[in-house]
Scaffold this motif. Structure first.
Motif, PDB file in Angstrom:
ATOM      1  N   ARG A   5       0.887  -1.165   0.000  1.00 15.59           N
ATOM      2  CA  ARG A   5       0.000   0.000   0.000  1.00 15.59           C
ATOM      3  C   ARG A   5       0.896   1.178   0.000  1.00 15.59           C
ATOM      4  NH1 ARG A   5      -2.377   4.331   0.121  1.00 15.59           N
ATOM      5  NH2 ARG A   5      -4.390   4.670   0.987  1.00 15.59           N
ATOM      6  N   ASP A 269      -9.226   8.919  -4.449  1.00 17.25           N
ATOM      7  CA  ASP A 269      -8.889   7.784  -3.592  1.00 17.25           C
ATOM      8  C   ASP A 269      -8.069   8.212  -2.383  1.00 17.25           C
ATOM      9  OD1 ASP A 269     -10.139   6.309  -5.491  1.00 17.25           O
ATOM     10  OD2 ASP A 269      -8.336   5.345  -6.274  1.00 17.25           O
ATOM     11  N   GLU A 270      -7.755   9.486  -2.311  1.00 11.21           N
ATOM     12  CA  GLU A 270      -6.976  10.008  -1.181  1.00 11.21           C
ATOM     13  C   GLU A 270      -7.459  11.420  -0.892  1.00 11.21           C
ATOM     14  OE1 GLU A 270      -3.824  10.049   1.767  1.00 11.21           O
ATOM     15  OE2 GLU A 270      -4.907   8.483   0.695  1.00 11.21           O
ATOM     16  N   TYR A 501      -5.316   0.650   7.837  1.00  7.54           N
ATOM     17  CA  TYR A 501      -5.976   1.642   6.994  1.00  7.54           C
ATOM     18  C   TYR A 501      -7.502   1.591   7.075  1.00  7.54           C
ATOM     19  CZ  TYR A 501      -1.795   3.146   4.488  1.00  7.54           C
ATOM     20  OH  TYR A 501      -0.596   3.699   4.157  1.00  7.54           O
ATOM     21  N   GLU A 503      -9.704   3.526   4.408  1.00 10.81           N
ATOM     22  CA  GLU A 503      -9.565   4.388   3.234  1.00 10.81           C
ATOM     23  C   GLU A 503     -10.708   5.393   3.141  1.00 10.81           C
ATOM     24  OE1 GLU A 503      -7.024   4.666   0.997  1.00 10.81           O
ATOM     25  OE2 GLU A 503      -6.082   3.418   2.533  1.00 10.81           O
ATOM     26  N   MET A 520      -8.746  -2.779  -1.854  1.00 12.55           N
ATOM     27  CA  MET A 520      -8.488  -1.674  -2.776  1.00 12.55           C
ATOM     28  C   MET A 520      -8.392  -2.145  -4.229  1.00 12.55           C
ATOM     29  SD  MET A 520      -5.828   0.753  -0.700  1.00 12.55           S
ATOM     30  CE  MET A 520      -5.791   1.925  -2.054  1.00 12.55           C
TER      31      MET A 520
END
Length: 531
Positions: A5, A269-270, A501, A503, A520
């Protein structure tokens, strides 16, 4: 590759914007807005050669373009192993031999049929030391695979993978492994086209030459700017509803967030942690727990971390709850290597935060006079969230141990090369599950794993992890993993787990079915544009 990751970063400003907001609007590269997912992939993918990749960006793109013998399904928080290029499989009674029946209706994007030999070719390339694949050890469970990699066997026909007279793929293992099919959803095991690689060399992954057999194919790779995928109408599986995927390279997360708010991106995604409190109130916000570990590693052959007491002192001087607070409280603080939900998870292993004991350990290591402590750097790949975490660790070490450390950062491609060269005394890294089993995390630190950047070698650890992977009794597996984690996290203090995590995503309301799952995986078949 899991794939590892890795939140990756590039220094490109966002230059690719939409030109209008109507249903007839055209995006850059001539893409129609009403048939295109606009997705921030954050960084330039280091490679699209699935034998060589080890990062999340490349992996997620290839999720859309390729298929393996199996794929993963996600339902009610559980991970399923589903047929893909293999229509079915059957183990022997001792689970050392697995027979896979292959689909006969699959073609590559150039019309060439898929064959079982292309799987064998892929595994030979992965295991060939000349390839230099970081995942070369991934298939060492296969009979004679490690011996072939080490050069003890020159003839690949002696490795335990072959086609029988029915065209089935027969795999013989070194030892029983009940979850063996589950590891075959990783990109490094996917079939390859030796003819394409031989013909085009390093250029075989360019849009003009790349052939794939997944739901999408590569249309454009505008380096450091964007990747465009186009629907593969010859795909054997469920046909995607969206024609194009536009992956934009926008490393600055604040810029990407602004673009999302202006309706210029469909998916992030972030999310920058500094904006997370306000982002959580947005209707487009999504959160998903994932099988992923964020950690700091020590190079045990570099001073001062060649001293186990120094490593233990650092581990006990870092308050993970404090890190989680500055990170928006979104993650699950970690003590173990194995995430919750997998056999091997144990919240009671690992070094606990104890600054007083940490100071005593540093004294005992010979550094009562802190002015004599060697210069230390903590390295990370360029990213504002990683920087925030590393700055907090820097402050904690000053507060709790009375020492100064320096922070250094590098762009992702350079950082990966530096990690492989093992030049960092202390570094941040992360790992997302390659397959849904504890072994994907535990084997990361085996002596022969190319992704073990700590320089730590322990035959005892290797033995415990190998035994656990073969053990069919979950209670016994747990005991073996407990012993292995105590060794690496407490006795030798090789890494410091920080968090597991959860996410964070933003998904535009015009996109339905965006892939959100514990591994993911970017499986795009269920997505559609509804507005």
């Amino acid at each position: 590759m899991s794939i590892s990751r890795i939140i990756v970063l590039s220094c490109l400003s966002a230059t690719i914007l939409t030109t209008a907001c109507t249903r007839k609007a055209k995006l850059d590269y001539g893409l129609p807005l009403n048939q295109t997912l606009r997705w921030n992939i954050i960084t330039e993918p280091p490679s699209l050669d699935w034998t060589l990749i080890s990062d999340t960006t490349s992996s997620r793109l290839l999720d859309a373009m390729m298929e393996g013998l199996v794929r993963y399904g996600f339902k009610d928080g559980n991970v399923q192993v589903l047929p893909s290029l293999a229509s079915s499989w059957q183990p022997s009674k001792d689970m050392k031999t697995w027979t896979f029946t292959l689909r006969q209706d699959v073609k590559w994007t150039d019309g060439v049929p898929f064959t079982g030999q292309q799987i064998i070719d892929s595994w030979e390339r992965l295991l060939n030391p000349k390839t230099g694949a970081e995942y070369s050890n991934y298939l060492f469970i296969v009979k004679n695979a490690e011996a072939y990699f080490d050069g003890k066997i020159k003839d690949f026909n002696q490795v335990g993978v072959k086609l029988n007279d029915k065209g089935q793929l027969v795999v013989t293992l070194e030892r029983p492994e009940s979850y063996f099919p589950a590891i075959l959803g990783n990109e490094c095991t996917f079939p390859i086209r030796k003819d394409i690689i031989a013909k085009y060399g390093d250029q075989w992954t360019t849009p003009a030459h790349m052939v794939t057999l997944g739901a999408y194919k590569l249309k454009t790779w505008d380096h450091d700017k964007a990747v465009v995928l186009e629907r593969n109408d010859g795909y054997f599986g469920q046909k995607p509803k969206i024609q194009y995927i536009l992956g934009l390279v926008i490393s600055d997360q604040s810029t990407a967030l602004d673009m999302f708010k202006r309706n210029e991106l469909d998916a992030l995604d972030e999310i920058p942690t500094i904006d997370e409190e306000s982002v959580r109130t947005m209707k487009e916000y999504r959160q998903v727990s994932t099988l992923g570990l964020y950690y700091f590693g020590f190079n045990v052959k570099m001073k001062p971390f060649d001293n186990v007491k120094v490593r233990q002192a650092f581990a006990m001087a870092i308050d993970k709850d404090e890190i989680n607070k500055i990170n928006g409280g979104r993650e699950l603080p970690a003590n173990s290597i194995v995430p919750p939900g997998l056999v091997g998870y144990n919240a009671n292993v690992g070094m606990k935060f104890d600054p007083e004991k940490a100071r005593k350990l540093l004294d005992d290591a010979g550094y009562k006079d802190r002015s004599k402590f060697p210069h230390v750097t903590i390295s990370f790949n360029t990213d504002e969230n990683h920087q925030r975490i590393c700055e907090n660790v820097q402050a904690q070490l000053k507060r709790n141990l009375g020492i100064d450390v320096e922070l250094t950062n590098e762009e992702w491609k350079t950082y990966l090369k530096s990690l492989q060269a093992k030049i960092y005394p202390m570094f941040r890294f992360a790992w997302i599950a390659d397959f849904p089993d504890a072994d994907t995390f535990m084997n990361l630190f085996e002596s022969n794993n190319a992704n073990n950047d700590t320089n730590w070698v322990s035959k005892k650890y290797d033995s415990l992890v190998t035994q656990a992977a073969s053990e069919l009794d979950n209670q016994k597996r747990q005991q073996l993993y407990d012993q292995a984690q105590k060794l690496i996290l407490e006795d030798d203090a090789v890494i410091v787990p920080v968090y597991f995590y959860r996410e964070q995503y933003l998904v535009n309301s015009r996109i339905k079915g965006y892939p959100l799952n514990v591994m993911m995986k970017f499986y795009p078949q269920d997505m559609e544009i509804v507005q």
